[in-house]
Design a protein around this motif. Structure first.
Motif, PDB file in Angstrom:
ATOM      1  N   CYS A  10       0.855  -1.183   0.000  1.00 14.84           N
ATOM      2  CA  CYS A  10       0.000   0.000   0.000  1.00 14.84           C
ATOM      3  C   CYS A  10       0.894   1.236   0.000  1.00 14.84           C
ATOM      4  CB  CYS A  10      -0.890  -0.032   1.248  1.00 14.84           C
ATOM      5  SG  CYS A  10      -1.814   1.471   1.556  1.00 14.84           S
ATOM      6  N   THR A  11       0.565   2.227  -0.803  1.00  9.49           N
ATOM      7  CA  THR A  11       1.373   3.452  -0.855  1.00  9.49           C
ATOM      8  C   THR A  11       0.588   4.697  -0.461  1.00  9.49           C
ATOM      9  OG1 THR A  11       0.885   3.671  -3.221  1.00  9.49           O
ATOM     10  CG2 THR A  11       2.928   2.528  -2.612  1.00  9.49           C
ATOM     11  N   ASP A  12      -0.697   4.537  -0.213  1.00  7.01           N
ATOM     12  CA  ASP A  12      -1.560   5.666   0.137  1.00  7.01           C
ATOM     13  C   ASP A  12      -1.998   5.523   1.593  1.00  7.01           C
ATOM     14  OD1 ASP A  12      -3.418   7.663   0.411  1.00  7.01           O
ATOM     15  OD2 ASP A  12      -4.570   7.146  -1.381  1.00  7.01           O
ATOM     16  N   ALA A  13      -1.576   6.459   2.436  1.00  6.56           N
ATOM     17  CA  ALA A  13      -1.899   6.397   3.859  1.00  6.56           C
ATOM     18  C   ALA A  13      -3.403   6.393   4.117  1.00  6.56           C
ATOM     19  CB  ALA A  13      -1.249   7.575   4.591  1.00  6.56           C
ATOM     20  N   ARG A  14      -4.163   6.938   3.207  1.00  4.99           N
ATOM     21  CA  ARG A  14      -5.618   7.001   3.400  1.00  4.99           C
ATOM     22  C   ARG A  14      -6.254   5.614   3.384  1.00  4.99           C
ATOM     23  NH1 ARG A  14      -6.852  11.307  -1.264  1.00  4.99           N
ATOM     24  NH2 ARG A  14      -5.369   9.855  -2.244  1.00  4.99           N
ATOM     25  N   GLY A  48       2.039  10.298   7.195  1.00  3.17           N
ATOM     26  CA  GLY A  48       0.715  10.755   6.782  1.00  3.17           C
ATOM     27  C   GLY A  48      -0.442   9.898   7.253  1.00  3.17           C
ATOM     28  N   VAL A  49      -0.178   8.906   8.111  1.00  2.00           N
ATOM     29  CA  VAL A  49      -1.256   8.047   8.606  1.00  2.00           C
ATOM     30  C   VAL A  49      -2.056   8.795   9.674  1.00  2.00           C
ATOM     31  CG1 VAL A  49      -1.804   5.866   9.772  1.00  2.00           C
ATOM     32  CG2 VAL A  49       0.081   5.967   8.109  1.00  2.00           C
ATOM     33  N   ASP A  50      -3.359   8.670   9.633  1.00  2.00           N
ATOM     34  CA  ASP A  50      -4.250   9.281  10.628  1.00  2.00           C
ATOM     35  C   ASP A  50      -4.252   8.391  11.874  1.00  2.00           C
ATOM     36  OD1 ASP A  50      -6.134  10.764  11.952  1.00  2.00           O
ATOM     37  OD2 ASP A  50      -7.828  10.130  10.702  1.00  2.00           O
ATOM     38  N   ALA A  51      -3.171   8.503  12.652  1.00  2.32           N
ATOM     39  CA  ALA A  51      -2.948   7.608  13.791  1.00  2.32           C
ATOM     40  C   ALA A  51      -3.090   8.363  15.105  1.00  2.32           C
ATOM     41  CB  ALA A  51      -1.558   6.975  13.702  1.00  2.32           C
ATOM     42  N   CYS A 306       7.369   0.538  10.486  1.00  2.00           N
ATOM     43  CA  CYS A 306       6.044   0.725  11.100  1.00  2.00           C
ATOM     44  C   CYS A 306       4.939   0.639  10.047  1.00  2.00           C
ATOM     45  CB  CYS A 306       5.988   2.065  11.828  1.00  2.00           C
ATOM     46  SG  CYS A 306       7.050   2.150  13.289  1.00  2.00           S
ATOM     47  N   TRP A 307       5.197   1.211   8.876  1.00  2.00           N
ATOM     48  CA  TRP A 307       4.228   1.126   7.767  1.00  2.00           C
ATOM     49  C   TRP A 307       4.009  -0.332   7.381  1.00  2.00           C
ATOM     50  CZ3 TRP A 307       1.939   5.175   4.741  1.00  2.00           C
ATOM     51  CH2 TRP A 307       1.305   4.760   3.568  1.00  2.00           C
ATOM     52  N   ARG A 308       5.101  -1.085   7.230  1.00  2.00           N
ATOM     53  CA  ARG A 308       4.986  -2.490   6.833  1.00  2.00           C
ATOM     54  C   ARG A 308       4.270  -3.322   7.897  1.00  2.00           C
ATOM     55  NH1 ARG A 308       7.924  -4.462   2.502  1.00  2.00           N
ATOM     56  NH2 ARG A 308       9.238  -2.927   1.423  1.00  2.00           N
TER      57      ARG A 308
END
Length: 321
Positions: A10-14, A48-51, A306-308
């Protein structure tokens, strides 16, 4: 020898929606979890993640019932208020909310060192000889059956909590008393003399091993989270030995029903024999933690790691949403 790292899914944080970074809790590993959680939260937000931070399972329940989050990044450590014993995973599964890491079975089994060892032994995977201690058992007879030195520890704790190394019979009672201060059964294990290693697991790959060399005699809580002079050699081995320890760790991880990401701890004796110690299904993500160090060796920085890990909450390819 370097593992091939797959492309990001996934490449889009949304695509992740609103993410709860679950940290803290009420286990014996609360402070480590808070440290890990702060680091993960900052890394995801930087991408850019809404975390958002959530402290403990009761607060998460309230938030999920109110439908304030779309998925959970679990960085709770431990059991009984931690997020590694299957309770959190069952909750999320019941509410239909994706969560990072292993599911109910892998989490519950990985938290219980005795039952993990039983599974490994049934499959012929190497692990130190042990005795399961119930209340009132003769600890001296258990130690004699294994032969000193031994390790006494709670079966369901992590971060070296409640662990004692016993070289003399006179110290057995104190070791048992310390371990018994924590919930669950006790485990007495043959002490393997040799190098201490750990292998991070990310998706379907085993990351390069790390050999841990503490300045003191043992890799205890202080050496793990506070000392600045512990050495981490990565990769910890070379050639066939490195390939072997990584293959063993991945097999052990899968045998315990684990998935997504984690860490497998291994002892290696002077003869080059590997012995599996335990699986961690929500490893630390502090400045001293090991999975980030191993990931860095294959070009995965902390934010990307963290993204992975967050990607492990996405449906597997070919599975339904």
């Amino acid at each position: 020898m370097t593992p091939t790292v797959p492309a990001l899914r996934c490449t889009d944080a949304r695509a992740f929606g609103r993410v709860a970074v679950l940290m803290g809790g009420t286990s014996a590993e609360r402070e480590v979890s808070l440290d890990s959680g702060r680091n993960v939260l900052a890394a995801l937000q930087a991408r850019g993640v809404d975390a958002h931070a959530v402290d403990g399972i009761p607060a998460l329940v309230e938030a999920l019932v109110a439908k304030r989050f779309d998925r959970v990044f679990n960085i709770l450590h431990g059991n009984k208020g931690g997020g590694e014993d299957g309770v959190l995973q069952g909750l999320c599964e019941a509410l239909g909310v994706p969560v990072t890491g292993s599911g109910v079975l892998g989490s519950a089994l990985g938290m219980d060192k005795i039952r993990t060892k039983q599974v490994w032994l049934s499959l012929g995977l190497p692990t130190p000889r042990y005795v399961r201690l119930a209340k009132g058992d003769d600890v001296h007879a258990a130690a004699r059956s294994l032969g000193l030195p031994v390790i006494v520890k709670p079966s369901c704790e992590g971060s070296s909590v409640g662990v004692s190394r016993v070289f003399n019979e006179a110290d057995l009672e104190a070791a048992v008393a310390l371990a018994a201060a924590y919930p669950g059964e006790l485990l007495m294990e043959q002490l393997v003399v040799g190098g201490e290693y750990t292998v991070g697991i990310l998706g379907d790959i085993a990351l390069p091993s790390i050999r841990i060399v503490p300045a003191g005699e043992y890799y205890d809580y202080h050496a793990k989270y506070q000392a600045e002079d512990t050495q981490y050699l990565c990769p910890g081995l070379e050639g066939e030995a490195e390939a072997g320890i990584r293959a063993l760790a991945l097999a052990a991880f899968r045998a315990a029903g684990c998935s997504g990401w984690g860490r497998v701890d291994v002892m290696r004796d002077a003869a080059g024999n590997n012995y599996l110690l335990e699986v961690n299904t929500a490893p630390g993500m502090t400045s001293h933690s090991l999975v980030p160090k191993a990931a860095g060796q294959v070009g995965i920085g902390f934010e990307e790691l963290c993204w992975r890990v967050l990607e492990t909450s996405l449906p597997k390819e070919g599975a339904g949403a």
